[in-house]
Design an enzyme around this catalytic site. Structure first.
Site, PDB file in Angstrom:
ATOM      1  N   ASP A 139      -6.809   5.122  -1.396  1.00 54.68           N
ATOM      2  CA  ASP A 139      -7.043   4.481  -2.695  1.00 54.68           C
ATOM      3  C   ASP A 139      -5.733   4.366  -3.486  1.00 54.68           C
ATOM      4  O   ASP A 139      -5.692   3.761  -4.554  1.00 54.68           O
ATOM      5  CB  ASP A 139      -8.144   5.186  -3.496  1.00 54.68           C
ATOM      6  CG  ASP A 139      -7.834   6.639  -3.780  1.00 54.68           C
ATOM      7  OD1 ASP A 139      -6.768   7.133  -3.352  1.00 54.68           O
ATOM      8  OD2 ASP A 139      -8.665   7.295  -4.448  1.00 54.68           O
ATOM      9  N   SER A 140      -4.626   4.911  -2.927  1.00 56.08           N
ATOM     10  CA  SER A 140      -3.297   4.677  -3.512  1.00 56.08           C
ATOM     11  C   SER A 140      -2.998   3.174  -3.499  1.00 56.08           C
ATOM     12  O   SER A 140      -2.114   2.701  -4.214  1.00 56.08           O
ATOM     13  CB  SER A 140      -2.226   5.438  -2.733  1.00 56.08           C
ATOM     14  OG  SER A 140      -2.323   5.147  -1.358  1.00 56.08           O
ATOM     15  N   ASP A 151     -10.389   5.845   2.651  1.00 58.48           N
ATOM     16  CA  ASP A 151     -10.654   6.656   1.467  1.00 58.48           C
ATOM     17  C   ASP A 151     -11.969   6.226   0.835  1.00 58.48           C
ATOM     18  O   ASP A 151     -12.246   5.019   0.742  1.00 58.48           O
ATOM     19  CB  ASP A 151      -9.541   6.422   0.432  1.00 58.48           C
ATOM     20  CG  ASP A 151      -8.802   7.698   0.083  1.00 58.48           C
ATOM     21  OD1 ASP A 151      -9.323   8.799   0.366  1.00 58.48           O
ATOM     22  OD2 ASP A 151      -7.686   7.581  -0.464  1.00 58.48           O
ATOM     23  N   LYS A 202     -12.346   9.775   4.010  1.00 53.45           N
ATOM     24  CA  LYS A 202     -11.709  10.887   3.303  1.00 53.45           C
ATOM     25  C   LYS A 202     -12.325  11.018   1.925  1.00 53.45           C
ATOM     26  O   LYS A 202     -12.521  10.009   1.246  1.00 53.45           O
ATOM     27  CB  LYS A 202     -10.198  10.665   3.193  1.00 53.45           C
ATOM     28  CG  LYS A 202      -9.497  11.767   2.384  1.00 53.45           C
ATOM     29  CD  LYS A 202      -7.997  11.745   2.578  1.00 53.45           C
ATOM     30  CE  LYS A 202      -7.261  10.760   1.726  1.00 53.45           C
ATOM     31  NZ  LYS A 202      -7.478  10.886   0.268  1.00 53.45           N
ATOM     32  N   GLU A 257     -12.111  13.466  -1.765  1.00 52.01           N
ATOM     33  CA  GLU A 257     -11.339  14.466  -2.505  1.00 52.01           C
ATOM     34  C   GLU A 257     -12.254  15.579  -2.993  1.00 52.01           C
ATOM     35  O   GLU A 257     -13.396  15.326  -3.379  1.00 52.01           O
ATOM     36  CB  GLU A 257     -10.627  13.796  -3.697  1.00 52.01           C
ATOM     37  CG  GLU A 257      -9.572  12.803  -3.261  1.00 52.01           C
ATOM     38  CD  GLU A 257      -8.744  12.250  -4.416  1.00 52.01           C
ATOM     39  OE1 GLU A 257      -8.890  12.732  -5.571  1.00 52.01           O
ATOM     40  OE2 GLU A 257      -7.945  11.335  -4.164  1.00 52.01           O
ATOM     41  N   GLU A 306      -2.366  18.273  -0.817  1.00 51.02           N
ATOM     42  CA  GLU A 306      -1.428  17.495  -1.640  1.00 51.02           C
ATOM     43  C   GLU A 306      -0.897  18.333  -2.803  1.00 51.02           C
ATOM     44  O   GLU A 306      -1.667  19.011  -3.500  1.00 51.02           O
ATOM     45  CB  GLU A 306      -2.118  16.227  -2.189  1.00 51.02           C
ATOM     46  CG  GLU A 306      -1.189  15.441  -3.120  1.00 51.02           C
ATOM     47  CD  GLU A 306      -1.603  14.010  -3.387  1.00 51.02           C
ATOM     48  OE1 GLU A 306      -2.594  13.530  -2.808  1.00 51.02           O
ATOM     49  OE2 GLU A 306      -0.902  13.358  -4.198  1.00 51.02           O
TER      50      GLU A 306
END
Ligand code: KIV
Length: 288
Positions: free
Chosen positions: A53-54, A92, A122, A124, A191
């Site tokens: 999502d970056s 993501d 993925k 978070e 991270e």
């Protein structure tokens, strides 16, 4: 690896990443958002490609990853899917796509797998994602965890701050990693945490750790590809190693193109089409 060993060219899967950890082979991972770059990274032998999502900050100009939608991830994922042969393709789950209920999360994860061709997703968060990871794995979807500095939580964390610097915070992050493993995640991104903590987590869990700003002791490393290629307008974090300044190279090429257009040296005769035989302008202009 001997000269006839082609194992580095065969398909990367979650069990293979696990085997790499066991053999202490380093895992390489990068983000990818589009067809040409994904193809270059895949052909270069990168093990894991993440449609992260970056994307929102690197390519769509958003101020954070928060606004990124499932549809945006899907479009980029489909382009990357068409390019990737060998790497494990991870998508993501963007903010809001897995927070309402496990039903919503499953539905969205199925879309990433079925419509986007993702081989894993993925999410978070650590301990609080235990049930969710369990449900996804139960539905045959491999899950990569992501803990420490989780960009989707910036409002709660108060910004992009290194996590795990106090004993309590470090303990929580270790517990997050253990819970993700327990829930069935096949790997976990660490991270923005101190390298000693990342090293200890890597030693204590049996699934691979993929670090970003977490030091050299992880089982693998991931970076946003645009950062290492120097094609980003965002501030460069301390942990980024930029290998080339593509922004500079592209600007130079575009400036030369512009000059050539302005002074008439582009296009040349060789870059122009010629008629067949000895067709002259006269032959196709109407007589008046
Ligand atoms: O979105 C992303 O690019 C990521 C990686 C940097 C881990 O989550």
């Amino acid at each position: 690896m001997n000269a006839t060993d082609t194992s580095h060219l065969s398909k990367v899967t979650p069990p293979r990443l696990l085997a790499m950890k066991t053999r202490q082979e380093k895992i390489t991972a990068l983000t990818a958002y589009d067809y040409p770059l994904a193809r270059i990274l895949d052909e270069a032998g990168i093990d894991v490609l993440l449609v992260g999502d970056s994307l929102g900050m690197s390519r769509l100009g958003y101020p954070s990853t928060i606004p990124v939608t499932l549809e945006e991830i899907l479009i980029h994922l489909q382009a990357v899917r068409r390019a990737v042969r060998r790497a494990l393709l991870v998508a993501d789950m963007p903010y809001g796509s897995y927070h309402v209920s496990s039903k919503q999360a499953l539905k969205n994860a199925f879309r990433l797998v079925k419509e986007g061709g993702a081989e894993a997703v993925k999410v978070e968060g650590g301990s609080k994602r235990f049930k969710l990871v369990n449900r996804l794995v139960d539905a045959e979807i491999p899950v990569m965890g992501h803990i420490g500095l989780t960009p989707q939580s910036i409002h709660v964390l108060g910004g992009y701050k290194v996590q795990g610097r106090t004993p309590d915070s470090a303990r929580n992050i270790l517990e997050d990693a253990q819970q993700l493993q327990e829930a069935g995640a096949f790997a976990v991104v660490l991270e923005g945490i101190p390298r000693g903590l990342a090293m200890e987590i890597t030693r204590l869990i049996s699934i691979p750790t993929i670090g970003i700003g977490a030091g050299v002791g992880c089982d693998g490393q991931i970076l946003v590809a645009d950062d290492l290629l120097g094609i980003s307008f965002l501030p460069k974090p301390k942990f980024v190693r930029q290998y080339v300044d593509l922004k500079e190279i592209i600007s130079g090429a575009v400036a030369r193109y512009r000059e050539d257009c302005l002074d008439g040296s582009f296009p040349s005769e060789a870059e122009s089409y010629q008629p067949e035989g000895n067709l002259t302008v006269k032959a196709f202009t109407r007589k008046v």
